[in-house]
Write an enzyme that holds these catalytic residues in place. Structure first.
Site, PDB file in Angstrom:
ATOM      1  N   GLU A  83       0.774  -1.197   0.017  1.00 11.38           N
ATOM      2  CA  GLU A  83       0.238  -0.034  -0.063  1.00 11.38           C
ATOM      3  C   GLU A  83       0.518   1.291   0.082  1.00 11.38           C
ATOM      4  O   GLU A  83       1.995   1.410   0.586  1.00 11.38           O
ATOM      5  CB  GLU A  83      -1.000  -0.076   1.262  1.00 11.38           C
ATOM      6  CG  GLU A  83      -1.889   0.980   1.687  1.00 11.38           C
ATOM      7  CD  GLU A  83      -2.692   1.418   0.484  1.00 11.38           C
ATOM      8  OE1 GLU A  83      -2.357   2.512  -0.241  1.00 11.38           O
ATOM      9  OE2 GLU A  83      -3.673   0.688   0.138  1.00 11.38           O
ATOM     10  N   ASP A 110       4.912   1.559  -4.528  1.00 13.79           N
ATOM     11  CA  ASP A 110       3.888   1.193  -5.694  1.00 13.79           C
ATOM     12  C   ASP A 110       3.884  -0.293  -5.896  1.00 13.79           C
ATOM     13  O   ASP A 110       5.137  -0.856  -6.280  1.00 13.79           O
ATOM     14  CB  ASP A 110       4.189   1.938  -6.829  1.00 13.79           C
ATOM     15  CG  ASP A 110       3.575   1.900  -8.174  1.00 13.79           C
ATOM     16  OD1 ASP A 110       2.717   0.746  -8.244  1.00 13.79           O
ATOM     17  OD2 ASP A 110       3.778   2.548  -9.144  1.00 13.79           O
ATOM     18  N   ASP A 133      -8.800   1.614  -7.359  1.00 13.62           N
ATOM     19  CA  ASP A 133      -9.409   2.815  -7.894  1.00 13.62           C
ATOM     20  C   ASP A 133      -9.901   2.620  -9.215  1.00 13.62           C
ATOM     21  O   ASP A 133      -9.168   2.117 -10.069  1.00 13.62           O
ATOM     22  CB  ASP A 133      -8.540   3.654  -7.715  1.00 13.62           C
ATOM     23  CG  ASP A 133      -7.801   3.847  -6.206  1.00 13.62           C
ATOM     24  OD1 ASP A 133      -8.564   4.364  -5.452  1.00 13.62           O
ATOM     25  OD2 ASP A 133      -6.460   3.814  -5.897  1.00 13.62           O
ATOM     26  N   LYS A 137     -13.184   8.289 -15.370  1.00 11.77           N
ATOM     27  CA  LYS A 137     -13.061   8.927 -16.738  1.00 11.77           C
ATOM     28  C   LYS A 137     -12.164   8.155 -17.743  1.00 11.77           C
ATOM     29  O   LYS A 137     -11.125   7.723 -17.344  1.00 11.77           O
ATOM     30  CB  LYS A 137     -12.466  10.394 -16.505  1.00 11.77           C
ATOM     31  CG  LYS A 137     -13.302  11.050 -15.482  1.00 11.77           C
ATOM     32  CD  LYS A 137     -12.830  12.597 -15.488  1.00 11.77           C
ATOM     33  CE  LYS A 137     -13.705  13.406 -14.570  1.00 11.77           C
ATOM     34  NZ  LYS A 137     -13.202  14.300 -13.661  1.00 11.77           N
ATOM     35  N   ASP A 169     -17.031  -2.402  -7.038  1.00  8.86           N
ATOM     36  CA  ASP A 169     -18.350  -2.179  -7.002  1.00  8.86           C
ATOM     37  C   ASP A 169     -18.970  -1.007  -8.102  1.00  8.86           C
ATOM     38  O   ASP A 169     -19.632  -0.313  -8.017  1.00  8.86           O
ATOM     39  CB  ASP A 169     -18.903  -1.663  -5.538  1.00  8.86           C
ATOM     40  CG  ASP A 169     -18.324  -0.336  -5.191  1.00  8.86           C
ATOM     41  OD1 ASP A 169     -17.393   0.209  -5.948  1.00  8.86           O
ATOM     42  OD2 ASP A 169     -18.268   0.042  -3.946  1.00  8.86           O
ATOM     43  N   THR A 205     -15.387  -4.388   3.938  1.00 10.13           N
ATOM     44  CA  THR A 205     -14.432  -3.117   4.708  1.00 10.13           C
ATOM     45  C   THR A 205     -15.291  -1.877   4.701  1.00 10.13           C
ATOM     46  O   THR A 205     -16.517  -1.984   4.178  1.00 10.13           O
ATOM     47  CB  THR A 205     -13.440  -2.962   3.712  1.00 10.13           C
ATOM     48  OG1 THR A 205     -13.662  -2.593   2.634  1.00 10.13           O
ATOM     49  CG2 THR A 205     -12.362  -4.144   3.503  1.00 10.13           C
ATOM     50  N   LYS A 206     -14.603  -0.936   5.246  1.00  7.43           N
ATOM     51  CA  LYS A 206     -15.253   0.283   5.452  1.00  7.43           C
ATOM     52  C   LYS A 206     -15.862   0.841   4.092  1.00  7.43           C
ATOM     53  O   LYS A 206     -16.751   1.540   3.872  1.00  7.43           O
ATOM     54  CB  LYS A 206     -14.371   1.311   6.208  1.00  7.43           C
ATOM     55  CG  LYS A 206     -15.175   2.571   6.763  1.00  7.43           C
ATOM     56  CD  LYS A 206     -14.093   3.198   7.861  1.00  7.43           C
ATOM     57  CE  LYS A 206     -12.786   3.789   7.109  1.00  7.43           C
ATOM     58  NZ  LYS A 206     -11.896   4.101   8.123  1.00  7.43           N
ATOM     59  N   PHE A 207     -14.846   0.821   3.254  1.00 10.72           N
ATOM     60  CA  PHE A 207     -14.917   1.338   1.679  1.00 10.72           C
ATOM     61  C   PHE A 207     -16.183   0.726   1.125  1.00 10.72           C
ATOM     62  O   PHE A 207     -17.091   1.432   0.408  1.00 10.72           O
ATOM     63  CB  PHE A 207     -13.505   0.511   0.949  1.00 10.72           C
ATOM     64  CG  PHE A 207     -13.701   1.341  -0.382  1.00 10.72           C
ATOM     65  CD1 PHE A 207     -13.284   2.595  -0.670  1.00 10.72           C
ATOM     66  CD2 PHE A 207     -13.976   0.391  -1.107  1.00 10.72           C
ATOM     67  CE1 PHE A 207     -13.380   2.976  -1.985  1.00 10.72           C
ATOM     68  CE2 PHE A 207     -14.135   0.976  -2.666  1.00 10.72           C
ATOM     69  CZ  PHE A 207     -13.806   2.302  -2.900  1.00 10.72           C
ATOM     70  N   GLU A 208     -16.277  -0.567   1.416  1.00 13.38           N
ATOM     71  CA  GLU A 208     -17.491  -1.327   0.535  1.00 13.38           C
ATOM     72  C   GLU A 208     -18.719  -0.774   1.245  1.00 13.38           C
ATOM     73  O   GLU A 208     -19.880  -0.762   0.563  1.00 13.38           O
ATOM     74  CB  GLU A 208     -17.239  -2.832   0.997  1.00 13.38           C
ATOM     75  CG  GLU A 208     -18.329  -3.788   0.160  1.00 13.38           C
ATOM     76  CD  GLU A 208     -18.352  -5.358   0.416  1.00 13.38           C
ATOM     77  OE1 GLU A 208     -17.236  -5.585   1.015  1.00 13.38           O
ATOM     78  OE2 GLU A 208     -19.027  -5.722  -0.054  1.00 13.38           O
TER      79      GLU A 208
END
Ligand SMILES: C[S@@+](CC[C@H](N)C(=O)[O-])C[C@H]1O[C@@H](n2cnc3c(N)ncnc32)[C@H](O)[C@@H]1O
Length: 232
Positions: A83, A110, A133, A137, A169, A205-208
């Protein structure tokens, strides 16, 4: 004419991000214990973990919630998390210390360069890429991690029979993943066949959960590196 170095397209933008005092302290005091420096040299993963066990690579683990949950549930499996977002790494380190886990190591760099330079051939039983991510666009699609050269590198470090698990998602990203993976040697696997397999697990996860509140639906895509063919 003076030659300029090629600018690399990266899958992230460095954000300063808010970092708490505890996360900063964790980076200073716990990274020496759980972290591995980025080096242009292939790792001996048995030496890193002090044993030879099934191994999972977690790409872009965010704040590390899912990583710590699975690592605590399966102490017989070793996990390498990569990460670049320092507050997230600090958060993970605090969770690791609190849970007293010994089966997790972290590289803050990276992942594209980490895989290329540091990870040996056929060395992972599973690779997790959870909610990469989406770069929605069109002009940013080249920043998406899922690209043919990156998938080829993932394939290289997967053991025969190993699993690649992509969760997203963002429906267009799922479609993009299917298209890119269709050009690879990895083979799609039906989720139902993986029930109960610790290597296929993905705690929410929190993100999900944030996505769910916005009406997003997560999709899990699984691919396998073909097992080594039997000798004739
Ligand atoms: C949308 S978040 C998902 C976090 C986590 N996997 C989850 O499910 O909650 C994507 C993460 O990938 C990380 N990331 C993006 N590109 C990366 C790269 N090239 N190397 C390492 N981490 C990366 C970002 O910093 C971010 O934390």
């Amino acid at each position: 004419m003076e030659s300029r170095p090629l600018r690399k397209v990266r899958s992230f933008v460095r954000r300063p991000g808010r970092i708490t005092v505890a996360q900063r302290r964790a980076l200073e005091t716990l990274l020496p214990r759980y972290g591995l420096p980025y080096e242009q040299r292939r790792l001996d993963l048995d030496a890193v973990f002090g044993r030879s066990a099934p191994r999972v690579l977690d790409i872009g683990f965010g704040d590390g919630e899912a990583l710590v949950t699975t690592a605590a549930r399966y102490p017989e499996i070793d996990y390498l998390g990569v990460e670049i977002h320092e507050p997230g790494v600090g958060h993970l380190l605090l969770l690791l210390e609190r849970a007293g886990l010994e089966n997790v190591r972290v590289i803050v760099h990276d992942v594209v360069e980490v895989i290329e330079a540091m990870l040996p051939d056929a060395s992972f039983d599973a690779i997790n890429l959870f909610f990469p991510d989406p770069w929605p666009k069109k002009r940013h699609h080249k920043r998406r991690l899922v690209q043919p050269p990156f998938i080829a590198q993932c394939e290289r470090i997967m053991k025969p029979g190993a699993l690649l698990h992509v969760a997203t998602d963002w429906a267009p990203y799922a479609e993009h993943t299917r298209e890119v993976l269709a050009q690879s040697a990895l083979q799609p696997v039906a989720a139902q066949t993986l029930a109960g397999d610790p290597l296929a697990e993905r705690p929410p996860t929190k993100f999900e959960r944030r996505g769910e509140r916005l009406g997003h639906v997560a999709e899990d895509l699984y691919y396998r590196r073909p097992p080594a063919s039997e000798p004739a």
